[in-house]
Design a protein around this motif. Structure first.
Motif: not given
Length: 176
Positions: A122-123, A138-144, A148-149
């Motif tokens: 999942f993570d 949406m970039p993957i960095e934003y999805a990460v 997290k936030t």
């Protein structure tokens, strides 16, 4: 029309069907959403009441109800404009099956994931799928970062819309 021609026409329609899409609407101010929903409910109710009275209704009563319906629609227009100013809509689209299967294979489940009933990790899979399915880029960095936030509820909704559109059906098996 020959069966080959009939099939060609069907295939053209099938190939031209858009992939399923789904949206997630987020409000930067929940009070704005609440005011919009209340105004919509009031306007809908005022319109229903106005529509329910007959042509033979008392002229003064009808005039009053028409004014109330107009006022409610004016309030709804203002609430809609305010809502639109405080809203972000994210759109997601189903991936091609091969692309989805590649992502699933790239992130196999851990023992913890399997215990939770998932066949993917999942993570790592969730942000990758969210980014891949986003039609907004949406970039993957934003999805990460969202994973997290964002609050648990907001992230669950983000995940559910991105995963759910992958499973949305355009079919009807029918009865016969």
């Amino acid at each position: 029309m020959s069966s080959t021609t009939a099939w060609a026409a069907k295939q053209k329609r099938l190939d031209g069907m858009p992939k399923p899409t789904a949206t997630l609407t987020m409000y930067d101010d929940p009070d704005v959403r609440d005011r919009y929903q209340a105004a919509k409910k009031t306007a809908d109710r005022a319109d229903e009441i106005l529509a329910s009275i007959g042509k033979d209704a008392d002229k003064d009563a009808r005039t009053l109800l028409e004014k109330e319906a107009r006022d409610a629609r004016t309030e709804l227009a203002a609430a809609t404009a305010e809502r639109d100013d405080h809203t972000v809509v994210l759109t997601f689209q189903a991936l091609e099956r091969g692309q989805l299967e590649e992502l699933l294979a790239k992130y196999p489940a851990t023992e913890e994931d399997e215990e939770a009933g998932r066949d993917y990790h999942f993570d790592t899979f969730a942000p990758e799928l969210i980014a891949a399915a986003s039609t907004d880029g949406m970039p993957i960095e934003y999805a990460v970062q969202a994973l997290k936030t964002w609050s648990l509820g907001d992230f669950e909704d983000l995940w559910n819309v991105a995963w759910g559109v992958q499973r949305r059906k355009r079919t009807d098996l029918g009865k016969g």
